[in-house]
Every structure is written in C-alpha cells, then in structure tokens.
Design an enzyme around this catalytic site. Structure first.
Site, PDB file in Angstrom:
ATOM      1  N   ASP A 333       0.848  -1.193  -0.178  1.00 26.00           N
ATOM      2  CA  ASP A 333       0.028  -0.025  -0.049  1.00 26.00           C
ATOM      3  C   ASP A 333       0.794   1.202  -0.011  1.00 26.00           C
ATOM      4  O   ASP A 333       0.632   2.144  -0.659  1.00 26.00           O
ATOM      5  CB  ASP A 333      -0.886   0.000   1.213  1.00 26.00           C
ATOM      6  CG  ASP A 333      -0.195  -0.159   2.317  1.00 26.00           C
ATOM      7  OD1 ASP A 333       0.944  -0.659   2.514  1.00 26.00           O
ATOM      8  OD2 ASP A 333      -0.834   0.234   3.730  1.00 26.00           O
ATOM      9  N   ARG A 337       5.156   4.314   6.270  1.00 26.76           N
ATOM     10  CA  ARG A 337       4.727   4.085   7.605  1.00 26.76           C
ATOM     11  C   ARG A 337       4.625   2.827   8.214  1.00 26.76           C
ATOM     12  O   ARG A 337       5.090   1.979   7.302  1.00 26.76           O
ATOM     13  CB  ARG A 337       3.188   4.875   7.602  1.00 26.76           C
ATOM     14  CG  ARG A 337       2.021   4.096   7.137  1.00 26.76           C
ATOM     15  CD  ARG A 337       0.734   4.657   7.334  1.00 26.76           C
ATOM     16  NE  ARG A 337      -0.322   3.859   6.464  1.00 26.76           N
ATOM     17  CZ  ARG A 337      -1.096   4.306   5.867  1.00 26.76           C
ATOM     18  NH1 ARG A 337      -1.292   5.747   5.788  1.00 26.76           N
ATOM     19  NH2 ARG A 337      -2.082   3.683   5.383  1.00 26.76           N
ATOM     20  N   GLU A 339       3.072   0.052   7.896  1.00 25.62           N
ATOM     21  CA  GLU A 339       2.133  -0.673   7.286  1.00 25.62           C
ATOM     22  C   GLU A 339       2.963  -1.277   6.301  1.00 25.62           C
ATOM     23  O   GLU A 339       3.425  -2.627   6.430  1.00 25.62           O
ATOM     24  CB  GLU A 339       1.113   0.281   6.583  1.00 25.62           C
ATOM     25  CG  GLU A 339      -0.013  -0.517   6.595  1.00 25.62           C
ATOM     26  CD  GLU A 339      -1.435   0.237   6.767  1.00 25.62           C
ATOM     27  OE1 GLU A 339      -2.353  -0.381   6.766  1.00 25.62           O
ATOM     28  OE2 GLU A 339      -1.463   1.332   7.284  1.00 25.62           O
ATOM     29  N   ASP A 346      -5.601  -2.678  -2.833  1.00 32.12           N
ATOM     30  CA  ASP A 346      -4.948  -1.422  -3.559  1.00 32.12           C
ATOM     31  C   ASP A 346      -4.204  -2.338  -4.792  1.00 32.12           C
ATOM     32  O   ASP A 346      -4.198  -1.704  -5.941  1.00 32.12           O
ATOM     33  CB  ASP A 346      -3.635  -1.165  -2.491  1.00 32.12           C
ATOM     34  CG  ASP A 346      -4.246  -0.843  -1.257  1.00 32.12           C
ATOM     35  OD1 ASP A 346      -4.963  -1.596  -0.802  1.00 32.12           O
ATOM     36  OD2 ASP A 346      -3.706   0.314  -0.870  1.00 32.12           O
ATOM     37  N   TRP A 399     -11.361  -6.330  -1.897  1.00 33.83           N
ATOM     38  CA  TRP A 399      -9.884  -6.809  -1.495  1.00 33.83           C
ATOM     39  C   TRP A 399      -9.832  -8.499  -1.697  1.00 33.83           C
ATOM     40  O   TRP A 399      -8.808  -8.460  -2.607  1.00 33.83           O
ATOM     41  CB  TRP A 399      -9.809  -6.615   0.020  1.00 33.83           C
ATOM     42  CG  TRP A 399      -9.153  -5.092   0.269  1.00 33.83           C
ATOM     43  CD1 TRP A 399      -7.912  -4.875   0.875  1.00 33.83           C
ATOM     44  CD2 TRP A 399      -9.832  -3.912   0.099  1.00 33.83           C
ATOM     45  NE1 TRP A 399      -7.906  -3.222   0.930  1.00 33.83           N
ATOM     46  CE2 TRP A 399      -9.145  -2.751   0.461  1.00 33.83           C
ATOM     47  CE3 TRP A 399     -11.158  -3.483  -0.432  1.00 33.83           C
ATOM     48  CZ2 TRP A 399      -9.430  -1.690   0.503  1.00 33.83           C
ATOM     49  CZ3 TRP A 399     -11.596  -2.197  -0.411  1.00 33.83           C
ATOM     50  CH2 TRP A 399     -10.880  -1.290  -0.141  1.00 33.83           C
ATOM     51  N   GLU A 620      -2.572   9.008  -0.989  1.00 33.71           N
ATOM     52  CA  GLU A 620      -3.570   7.969  -0.298  1.00 33.71           C
ATOM     53  C   GLU A 620      -4.947   8.824  -0.410  1.00 33.71           C
ATOM     54  O   GLU A 620      -5.838   8.009  -0.988  1.00 33.71           O
ATOM     55  CB  GLU A 620      -3.295   7.545   1.080  1.00 33.71           C
ATOM     56  CG  GLU A 620      -4.090   6.532   1.675  1.00 33.71           C
ATOM     57  CD  GLU A 620      -3.792   6.215   2.914  1.00 33.71           C
ATOM     58  OE1 GLU A 620      -3.046   6.832   3.611  1.00 33.71           O
ATOM     59  OE2 GLU A 620      -4.191   5.199   3.247  1.00 33.71           O
ATOM     60  N   HIS A 641       0.897   6.423  -2.229  1.00 32.38           N
ATOM     61  CA  HIS A 641      -0.060   5.290  -2.162  1.00 32.38           C
ATOM     62  C   HIS A 641      -0.665   5.019  -3.617  1.00 32.38           C
ATOM     63  O   HIS A 641      -1.259   6.097  -4.173  1.00 32.38           O
ATOM     64  CB  HIS A 641      -1.254   5.503  -1.364  1.00 32.38           C
ATOM     65  CG  HIS A 641      -1.572   4.899  -0.191  1.00 32.38           C
ATOM     66  ND1 HIS A 641      -0.791   4.417   0.955  1.00 32.38           N
ATOM     67  CD2 HIS A 641      -2.608   3.855  -0.087  1.00 32.38           C
ATOM     68  CE1 HIS A 641      -1.405   3.780   1.757  1.00 32.38           C
ATOM     69  NE2 HIS A 641      -2.484   3.301   1.237  1.00 32.38           N
TER      70      HIS A 641
HETATM   71  C1  BGC Z   1      -4.023   0.813   3.920  1.00 32.80           C
HETATM   72  C2  BGC Z   1      -4.641   0.691   2.629  1.00 32.80           C
HETATM   73  C3  BGC Z   1      -5.580  -0.609   2.656  1.00 32.80           C
HETATM   74  C4  BGC Z   1      -6.661  -0.244   3.868  1.00 32.80           C
HETATM   75  C5  BGC Z   1      -7.821  -1.321   4.265  1.00 32.80           C
HETATM   76  C6  BGC Z   1      -4.999   0.999   5.049  1.00 32.80           C
HETATM   77  O1  BGC Z   1      -4.475   1.275   6.044  1.00 32.80           O
HETATM   78  O2  BGC Z   1      -2.998   1.575   3.816  1.00 32.80           O
HETATM   79  O3  BGC Z   1      -4.383   1.222   1.412  1.00 32.80           O
HETATM   80  O4  BGC Z   1      -6.102  -1.005   1.422  1.00 32.80           O
HETATM   81  O5  BGC Z   1      -5.886  -0.003   4.933  1.00 32.80           O
HETATM   82  O6  BGC Z   1      -8.826  -0.590   4.120  1.00 32.80           O
END
Ligand code: BGC
Length: 741
Positions: A333, A337, A339, A346, A399, A620, A641
């Site tokens: 994504d 950060r 993540e 995505d 997703w 994002e 993003h």
């Molecule tokens: C991510 C997104 C991801 C989402 C789920 C986020 O925190 O960065 O891009 O798809 O969570 O909804």
C-alpha cells in the site's frame, strides 16, 4: 551426503550476526555454486566480494508456507586455494520487531537464520560440498541494529570479533526456488537543496518521493555521528512533518571511523523525499555527501507516455514512481509508515496500470502464489498477503477479489494462460465463499468490509464512502463471477453453471438495490452524505462498468452519473473501488468529454489537485493536504499510495485507445478518444509482441494520428469519425478534420 542445516547466532549478540566459514579449494576448480536461503534477510560474500545481486534476499513470502532459495554461480569468487564465505543476517520481514500494524511481535521466527550449500566441482570430475552447520563461526558486525520500519544503526569503528560457533535451529518453511524478481536499487536521485526550516531544522530535499536508501559518503572525525529521519512532505509553514509515519520511526544513525566512510542501510529501507539531519559532524553540511537510491523489484519498464499537458505528464511520473516505491517484492500500500503491507485491494485496483507500465508477470506470479496459499479452506482471504503475523485483517469485498481480478489482468496483459490455470481453483473458491455467506446466495450483504474506501461523498474525515456496502459487495461478487466465466472459457472449459449464477446475481442486485433501473436512495453529493445510499457515483460507475443494468437503462444511468458529477462541482466523489471505473463508465457510454473534465479537474478531489501541490507520487487521500494546507489525520495519510494511479489504464486504453483484443497484444484495437485539452498524446509501449506506438496530435485544423504496429500484428484502427482500418504491422498515418474538443 552432507545436508545443510539451518543455523543462527548462539544468542542475541547486540548486532546483525555475521556467519563465516573458511573454505579450502582443494583442486582445479571448474565450477562453484552457492544455494542459499534465510529466515530474515541475508547478504552473502565470498572473499569479501558480494555474491548477492539483489537486496533483501531471499525476498518476502508467507514463510509459514514457503521461503525462496537463490542459486548463484560463484566460480569467479572462489579463486586461490582458500576463501572465506560470510553471510550477514538481518531480521527482514520474517523476524521483524513489527511487521505492519498487524504483527507486533516477530511474525514468523524469533531470530534470523540461514541455510546454504556451496558446491565446488573440480576439473577431475570430483566435487566437494560446504554446508551450513555448527562448524560455522559467528562474528559481530558494524550493523548494530537494523529493522525494516525502525531504521538502522551502524558504527564504522567496529572491528568484527568472533564470538563463538553457530547453533542449529529448526525452520519449517518449505524451500522453493526463487520465483520472483530480485529487489534492486538502480535509480540515483541527488539532493535538490538544503533547507533550514522556520523551526531551524536542517532538512535535505531530494525533490522526489520514493522508497529506498540515503547513501552517505563522508570523511570526519572518529566517533562523529550522523543521524537523520525521513519525511514525505513539509507542513504548511515549511516545517519537517513525519507524524504520518506512525510507529515507523525510521532513524538512521551512523558513527564515523575517522577515515573515508560510506553508509547506507543494509536491512532497512525508508519511504522519503526529505531527511532531517538531527546529528551531523561539526562542519558545514556538504550536500555532495548525500545520494538517494530508489529501491524496487527488478521489473522492466514497458511504457512511455507524454502529452501536451505538463500537469498530466507530472501525474504520469507520479504514477510510475508510486509503482516503483511500492513494488518491492510484494505490491504494498505504501512504503513509509508502519504498514507497507501486501494489501489486496490496492493491488487489484492498480494491477492493470501496473502491467502497462512495467513487465510485472513474474512479479505477480510470485505474489499470486502467496495469495493462493493465504486463502483459507472455505475460500475466504484476509485483506493482506503475505499474511503478516498472527492477527487478522478483514475479509472484504474489493480486497478478496484480487484473487480473480489480478490473474485475469495479468493474463490479458501478457497472454500466458498458465496464470489462469494456476489460479482458477482459487478464483472459484472465492466465489463459492461469497455464495456461502448470508441467507441469499446471490447477494453479499453480510460481514465487515472496507467499502468504497476513502471516497469523498461521506463527510470529511470518514474512511468508508457513502455507497451502500451491500451494493459494493454484490457488484464485485458479480464481477468476480464474470472473471471466472472468462477464465473458464479461455481455458476451454464449460462455464454454464457460472453463467446461471451470474444471471441470478444480476436479478438479485436489481431487486435489492435498484428501482425503475435507478439505484435506490438519496443521490450522494460530495462531502455531504451522512447516511449510506445506493445512489452514488461509485454505484453508477460499477453498475455501468460491471454490466449490472439493462442495456436500455445505460443512457439514463450515464445521465444520472453526469448529473451527480455536475452537482459535485464537476468532481468525483469516488474512493478506491469506484475510481478505477468511473472514467471507463463515462467513455463507454459516450461521455468521454466528462471523463476528460474529471481527468483535468484541478480542485480536490482530483488527480491534478495533488500535482498542483507539488506531489511527486500518488497520495492516499484526494485531499491528504487540503486547500487550506490542513493535513488529513496523522493516523492514515500516506503520500505514496498508488491506488488512484489506476487512472493511467484509461489514458492508455481509452484516450490513446490501445486495447489487447487478444491477450498479450497478439491482436489489437486502437480506438483513440482524443481531446483538444491534451494537445497531443504519444505512447510507446513495449508489448511482448513488439513495440507499439500510438500518437495523436491536434493541429490548427485537423487531428493527426500516427501508429506503429509490430510486424505480424493485426490491428484494427477505429478513428473518432467511425472509420475503421484493418492493418498489419508497419507505420500508419491518418488525419481527420479538427474535433471541437
Ligand atoms: C491501507 C490501505 C488498505 C486499507 C484497508 C489501509 O491502512 O493503507 O491502502 O487497503 O488499509 O482498507
């Protein structure tokens, strides 16, 4: 026969361990081959020279299922009678202290380990094997700390010391051959300027947001330190801003040896455009000491696009940089950060564009293997793959549909049916899972979903857009079934059962979510819609693009979509799930003019809003920084993003009009939809079948079209005046009187 063991440091040694073994090259060497893998990440050296031609080996997979092994020809490194093999180990993804916010404690293994076999083959026909076992020594290294998200600490004064022997350990992951691309750092970016911010902080601007490393080549006093943290943006006052990194502290700290030093993270990377120098030797800052290296999977660039609108050109650059920054072995994504995960939504949203920009077939084959392995017995899959740690993410529509959408898009782009035969079972299992949820097998209206994530029809600050969740889920259900039908037919299989299912879903959708052909509920207007409704831009785009409406209703639904866009100030209010389709829905239904209005819109939410604010990658949020300079919550605001970069597939497939009629571009149609506001458009695309060039240009009184088609490729060219030409290979030029727009 000697079998390699998994080995590791005997205990925590306060730095990245270096595992070593001296080798005696007994006779005349014909060939030396190293097979190696690790839990964590490794760099391998023989005689001090690197054998690893990529970074972060062995790559990122769901290690509960499998880990990749690399094979290197190291003959040229095993010169002389003796050599030393060294393997430096880091935590990587497998043993990260924190893998994204979902895994807060070492997700796959408590500490890094390695398994390797070096086979020396001699000219006399004999061979010798050196394998990892307890005879290997463990040494300290100058990398005192390294973690993907937290950064790296190096001390160039460290003289490595032997601390003992390696220890055997157990690893259960199945070892497979390397199937993905390697990760490389081949793009160099130089600092643009040194900024002293209003707060008095020293900030270096590299001018480009990216993922990778800052390399420092410096000479200073022994014991001097340099330390910095990254950021993507400056705030409205011009101050350094990195609150959006959340827990990913990303600190790089280096201690100088007193000689000529070079520092660069080995087992960590950062997402950044800026760095703030928190420690630096007591001298004037020399920008020549700093270079940024962009890190990405080794994917081949296949598309170049330029048009007469500089802002759209910048947008394309942002899309490409967004892809590079987030294609680091796994489609993630964001790269900055806490993540950086393989979020399925995505990945599916951007997949078609990704396969135009770069040759990503191998990249996706690897990731899809993880996806299939992460799919549960009942056919469901969580939102992230490779699964990160013990905690779960939601099973969500849009997703999970990555299971059907990605294989189909990769097949369409590269023409290899194997990806469909490999994926078909998991595609069908996903559909079967959806069918099994709730009471009605033809609707998906249960569960917890991300919905039209980050759409702007809901009030500011809301993550889930206004579109009714059941409508979104059922629309994607229908689309996934459609893709199963297409995949089965492509593979020469019967699809009648799925066709019946698709029809039933269509009927149930109409009954549940529409009235007189229109979506039910109050029309949603940008930023104002408090309550979920079926009547949104996203709903209309999905209905039109996924064929969830009667043919005869298409024109009134298109009018309804245009009307919502107009009531929203000629702007989109779509999020992750609606945005990829809205321009297509418009242009397929005769409203390319409105699609261009949206493409060229400069007020948020729009693609050019971030461009006007100096973005160098995709944001994002449409309004990550709004008109007043207000920054969206620090809790979820990435400036790298790629999802909204999916718009490029419309520029390529509709504005330039290049469509693979046969998967892999064996047969193509070029049906351009030019617009005067772009002036010209020129695309050079390296398909597997050869280079395609598609260009159009407005002159004073005409529009000129230029095409170059690879030899042996059949192309149908459909000009905006409706004239069709069947051509095969070669250069083709056409001209028509100027169009109004
Ligand atoms: C991510 C997104 C991801 C989402 C789920 C986020 O925190 O960065 O891009 O798809 O969570 O909804």
């Amino acid at each position: 026969m000697k079998v390699a063991q998994w080995i590791c440091a005997p205990q925590e040694i306060g730095c990245c361990p270096s595992l070593r073994k001296s080798i005696a090259v007994e006779k005349d060497l014909k060939k030396a081959v190293l097979r190696i893998t690790a839990m964590g990440v490794y760099r391998a050296y023989i005689g001090g020279k690197s054998v690893t031609d990529g970074a972060f080996m062995p790559g990122w997979t769901n290690y509960n299922h499998f880990v990749q092994e690399q094979i290197y020809d190291v003959t040229s490194l095993c010169v002389g009678k003796t050599a030393e093999i060294e393997v430096l180990l880091g935590d990587g993804w497998a043993c990260a202290e924190m893998l994204g916010w979902v895994a807060k404690d070492r997700p796959y293994a408590p500490f890094p380990s390695v398994r390797a076999t070096l086979t020396l083959t001699y000219f006399d026909g004999t061979s010798q094997k050196i394998v990892t076992d307890e005879s290997w020594e463990v040494w300290t290294s100058r990398i005192l700390y390294s973690e993907l998200y937290f950064g790296e600490v190096q001390d160039a004064r460290v003289v490595p010391q032997k601390i003992g022997q390696a220890k055997k350990t157990n690893v259960h992951a199945k070892i497979i051959r390397q199937i993905g691309e390697k990760i490389i750092a081949d793009e160099t970016v130089y600092p643009r300027e040194l900024i002293i911010t209003p707060k008095g902080e020293r900030v270096i601007d590299f001018g480009q947001n990216m993922a990778g490393w800052v390399r420092v080549r410096i000479h200073g006093n022994r014991g001097d330190r340099i330390s910095f943290v990254p950021a993507e943006i400056l705030d409205k006052d011009g101050n350094f801003y990195n609150e959006n990194y959340r827990k990913a502290s990303s600190v790089c700290t280096y201690t100088l040896s007193g000689g000529d030093d070079e520092f660069m993270p080995v087992f960590s990377f950062q997402g950044f455009r800026y760095i703030r120098l928190d420690e630096y030797p007591d001298k004037e800052i020399d920008l020549d000491e700093f270079t940024a290296l962009a890190l990405h999977s080794d994917i081949k660039r296949t598309c170049r696009f330029v048009c007469g609108n500089e802002k759209i050109n910048q947008l394309y650059s942002n899309i490409v940089w967004g892809q590079l920054s987030n294609y680091i072995d796994v489609p993630t994504d964001c790269p900055q950060r806490d993540e950086r995960l393989g979020w399925l939504g995505d990945a599916q949203v951007f997949c078609r564009t990704a396969a135009i920009n770069f040759d990503v077939e191998k990249f996706f084959r690897k990731w899809l293997k993880d996806l299939r392995a992460d799919q549960k017995e009942d056919g469901s899959i969580e939102g992230v793959s490779p699964k990160a740690g013990k905690l779960g993410t939601r099973i969500s529509s849009g997703w999970g549909d990555a299971l059907t959408i990605c294989p189909w898009e990769i097949y369409k782009a590269f023409g290899n049916k194997e990806i469909l035969s490999d994926s078909l079972e998991s595609m069908e299992k996903w559909v079967a899972y959806i069918k099994s949820t709730g009471d009605n097998p033809y609707l998906w209206n249960t569960g917890n979903h991300y919905g039209d994530w980050l759409a702007t029809d809901a009030p500011y600050g809301t993550c889930v857009g206004a579109t009714d969740i059941g409508l979104v889920c059922t629309a994607f259900y229908a689309y996934s079934v459609d893709l199963v039908i297409r995949a089965r037919e492509t593979l020469g299989m019967d699809a009648s059962e799925y066709k019946v299912l698709r029809k039933e879903i269509g009927k149930a959708f109409a009954l549940e979510y529409t009235e007189n052909g229109f979506p039910k509920g109050e029309p949603a207007i940008l930023g104002k819609t408090e309550k979920p409704t079926c009547y949104t831009q996203t709903a209309l785009a999905l209905m039109l693009y996924f064929g969830l409406c009667r043919e005869e209703d298409k024109s009134k639904l298109t009018d309804a979509l245009v009307s919502l866009i107009e009531q929203s100030g000629k702007r989109m209010s779509t999020g992750f799930l609606g945005t990829p389709y809205i321009l297509h829905a418009l242009s397929e239904n005769g409203r390319s003019d409105i699609a261009y209005d949206l493409l060229l819109q400069e007020k948020a939410p729009s693609w050019l809003f971030s461009v006007n604010r100096g973005a160098t990658t995709m944001w994002e949020h449409w309004d990550g920084i709004d008109e007043e300079g207000r920054i969206w919550s620090k809790d979820m605001n990435s400036f790298n993003h790629y999802a909204y970069g999916a718009v490029f597939d419309w520029i390529f497939g509709v504005s330039a009009g290049i469509v693979p009629v046969e998967a892999g571009y064996g047969k193509i149609r070029i049906a351009p939809k030019p617009d005067k506001r772009l002036g010209f458009s020129d695309i050079v695309f390296e398909s597997r079948k050869g280079t395609i060039r598609a260009a159009w240009r407005y002159t004073i009184d005409s529009v000129r079209f230029e095409y170059e088609i690879p030899a042996d490729i059949e192309a149908e060219i459909v000009l905006p005046n409706g004239k069709k030409y069947a051509v095969k290979g070669g250069k083709h030029i056409f001209s028509i009187p100027a169009l109004k727009k």
